[in-house]
Design a protein around this motif. Sequence first.
Motif, PDB file in Angstrom:
ATOM      1  N   TRP A   1      97.513 -16.670  16.621  1.00 34.71           N
ATOM      2  CA  TRP A   1      98.559 -17.387  15.890  1.00 34.71           C
ATOM      3  C   TRP A   1      98.248 -17.381  14.401  1.00 34.71           C
ATOM      4  O   TRP A   1      97.093 -17.483  14.004  1.00 34.71           O
ATOM      5  N   GLN A   2      99.283 -17.274  13.601  1.00 37.55           N
ATOM      6  CA  GLN A   2      99.088 -17.415  12.160  1.00 37.55           C
ATOM      7  C   GLN A   2      98.660 -18.839  11.814  1.00 37.55           C
ATOM      8  O   GLN A   2      97.908 -19.046  10.856  1.00 37.55           O
TER       9      GLN A   2
ATOM     10  N   ALA B   1     111.243 -22.295  11.818  1.00 38.15           N
ATOM     11  CA  ALA B   1     110.686 -21.776  13.067  1.00 38.15           C
ATOM     12  C   ALA B   1     111.495 -22.219  14.281  1.00 38.15           C
ATOM     13  O   ALA B   1     111.419 -21.601  15.342  1.00 38.15           O
TER      14      ALA B   1
ATOM     15  N   THR C   1     110.029 -20.134  17.407  1.00 37.16           N
ATOM     16  CA  THR C   1     109.236 -18.932  17.172  1.00 37.16           C
ATOM     17  C   THR C   1     107.833 -19.317  16.731  1.00 37.16           C
ATOM     18  O   THR C   1     107.659 -20.009  15.724  1.00 37.16           O
ATOM     19  N   VAL C   2     106.840 -18.878  17.498  1.00 38.73           N
ATOM     20  CA  VAL C   2     105.432 -19.074  17.149  1.00 38.73           C
ATOM     21  C   VAL C   2     104.926 -17.734  16.638  1.00 38.73           C
ATOM     22  O   VAL C   2     104.756 -16.785  17.405  1.00 38.73           O
ATOM     23  N   ALA C   3     104.721 -17.644  15.333  1.00 36.46           N
ATOM     24  CA  ALA C   3     104.355 -16.375  14.704  1.00 36.46           C
ATOM     25  C   ALA C   3     102.913 -16.012  15.013  1.00 36.46           C
ATOM     26  O   ALA C   3     102.006 -16.839  14.880  1.00 36.46           O
ATOM     27  N   GLY C   4     102.703 -14.760  15.403  1.00 32.93           N
ATOM     28  CA  GLY C   4     101.363 -14.274  15.683  1.00 32.93           C
ATOM     29  C   GLY C   4     100.998 -13.123  14.778  1.00 32.93           C
ATOM     30  O   GLY C   4     101.791 -12.647  13.971  1.00 32.93           O
TER      31      GLY C   4
ATOM     32  N   ASP D   1     101.924  -8.156  14.569  1.00 36.45           N
ATOM     33  CA  ASP D   1     103.370  -7.943  14.694  1.00 36.45           C
ATOM     34  C   ASP D   1     103.944  -8.506  15.988  1.00 36.45           C
ATOM     35  O   ASP D   1     104.970  -8.030  16.476  1.00 36.45           O
TER      36      ASP D   1
ATOM     37  N   ASP E   1     105.254 -12.002  18.025  1.00 45.73           N
ATOM     38  CA  ASP E   1     105.639 -13.411  18.050  1.00 45.73           C
ATOM     39  C   ASP E   1     105.906 -13.829  19.487  1.00 45.73           C
ATOM     40  O   ASP E   1     106.229 -12.994  20.346  1.00 45.73           O
TER      41      ASP E   1
ATOM     42  N   VAL F   1     108.467 -16.469  21.441  1.00 48.20           N
ATOM     43  CA  VAL F   1     109.627 -17.344  21.295  1.00 48.20           C
ATOM     44  C   VAL F   1     109.730 -18.206  22.553  1.00 48.20           C
ATOM     45  O   VAL F   1     109.843 -17.687  23.670  1.00 48.20           O
TER      46      VAL F   1
ATOM     47  N   THR G   1     107.785 -12.710  24.597  1.00 46.73           N
ATOM     48  CA  THR G   1     106.840 -12.102  23.670  1.00 46.73           C
ATOM     49  C   THR G   1     107.559 -10.946  22.990  1.00 46.73           C
ATOM     50  O   THR G   1     107.999 -10.011  23.656  1.00 46.73           O
TER      51      THR G   1
ATOM     52  N   ARG H   1     107.737  -8.007  16.554  1.00 52.53           N
ATOM     53  CA  ARG H   1     108.518  -8.466  15.409  1.00 52.53           C
ATOM     54  C   ARG H   1     109.266  -7.338  14.676  1.00 52.53           C
ATOM     55  O   ARG H   1     110.457  -7.491  14.376  1.00 52.53           O
TER      56      ARG H   1
END
Length: 354
Positions: free
Chosen positions: A131-132, A164, A179-182, A185, A187, A189, A333, A336
């Motif tokens: 995760w970012q 998000a 959206t959980v940014a990882g 590239d 993510d 959702v 999953t 992006r």
Amino acid sequence: MSVERANTLTAGWASVSPAGVFSAAVVYPLLALLATVAGGRAAEELRAVAPTPLELPVRGALGVWTREGTPLTLDWAARCDPRLTGDPAIDRPLLDAWAAAQTGAPVPPLPPFGPDDGLVLASALAVTADWQEPFTDGVLRPADGPWAGRRVASLHRRGPDLSAVRVAHTPAGPVTLLTVAGTADVDVVLCTAGGAAPPGAVLAAAVTARPAGSSRPPSGPCITKGLVDAADPEPELVVKVPRFAAVAAHDLLGLAEVLGLGAAAGAGTFPGIGPDALRVTAAGQSVAAAFTGPGFRAAPVEPAPRVQAPVAAATARRLRVTVRFDSPFGHLTVHRPTGLVLMAGWVSDPEEAQ
């Protein structure tokens, strides 16, 4: 075009069989390959589902296996080495080792194949991303719904990015999308209709959802908003989601109509593979996923570390938007850059908090 068709396949699979985790994306390239070597009705069905090739943007195991002794065209023979012996004691370890080597991550065993299987489709996928912004461990105590009264192992996070969370108006009704940014590239959702629609309908709708555009914080299922005391007036997004993990082995012939494999399970439909009557006698997929504090893992869940944050004196009022997944929900999953849905699934039985 291929990404759109692969996502349509994901939505179709979700609508009829919303399993804990599955991947239509890793099946699609196999179906597109078979369409080029099939004949008659089988070719028509396969081209209707997978008309164009697709190159996966992540590592995956994709294979069409034939049995030793099956006559093959010169072109196909050049692709098929090694081949299945017909002895499960030899073939099963061979396929499992191949899947692990191709994905580079632990995956569950592939579904069993019989000694008489002449043409086998096999696929496996394992996606990993950090995760970012990581989560910390917590506990959810749903007050109502199917999880009411349970202590659910959960992950919590707060931050300023209200973009998000979005709400899409779909045939299944309003669906909240988080959206959980990882990294890498990828993510994840998370999607929920708050129990107002069947799992398959929600998950399928989320695949192609177009969120409602608005400059205001969204209103939708499992979202609450309110003003709270804070050290500054900057809005805040709070996320509370159950920690989850899923492993699955799918018999793809059980989804033959969705995947375009109905006629392919008949006889004599693959002249591009060999001159003899040949049919798909087995088709299986193995897939694993885990939503953990540090990231999305294709491995068992490990607890996230607890972080104690200092409490600043309240000098302002801020808008707090809370998204709380305290009833069954879906997950996608997504790659992006392309929008390809790599994995999907439905969480119906959360892990109990220790």
